[in-house]
Design a protein around this motif. Sequence first.
Motif: not given
Ligand SMILES: [Zn+2]
Length: 210
Positions: A62, A64, A87, A115, A118-119
């Motif tokens: 991801c 992130d 994602g 993870h 995850c947004g």
């Molecule tokens: Zn994520």
Amino acid sequence: MGAPTGPPPGRLAGGTPRAALAELLTGNRRFVSGQPVHGHDVTAAAAAASGDQQPYAVVLGCIDSRVPLEAIFDQTFGAICVIRTGGHVLDRAVCGSIEYVVGQLGVPLVLVLGHERCGAVGAAVDALRTGERPGGSLAHLVDEIAPAVLDAGVDDPAVHPLAIRRHVRRTVHTLRADDLLAGPVAAGRVDVVGGLYDLATGEVALLEGP
Ligand SMILES: [Zn+2]
């Protein structure tokens, strides 16, 4: 901490999926223990010393900012190919990149790493709960993650962590069936595995089973 010498691990780590996975997980243990070998060796000189690239794994993760993949696996220049999307969503560019690394560079392992918290998965959960699909290309991310959210149960209080795991597994299945990867996977020359990164501990755990 002194700079490591010699070539990057590359194919020296062994040409099998199993050896490549062991190398990655060993690097993660170095990271978790606070004793990385490569962690402080992020200099231009180290980059120059990498020479021709002979990566031994490709990691799809991801975007992130808390999950920098080379760092959490304690990898130096030339060792792993990294692809990051929100994602770890697939598109043709991502699949083509993995096909290139596996087919042209002979890499035997693809690790899909999700993870916690995850947004991107959270955005898919929100979109399904509210019925408000985002615009633009963000819709592509949400659409690709939505099946995992629906599998997990959109109204389940634990939908977020459940969907994260299901989405990793779905991504692994999609890659294993990819036109150019399915043959090498069936022959055992390449493996595609899924894992989860723990933001609190820094540990990577493999997702076993289907
Ligand atoms: Zn994520």
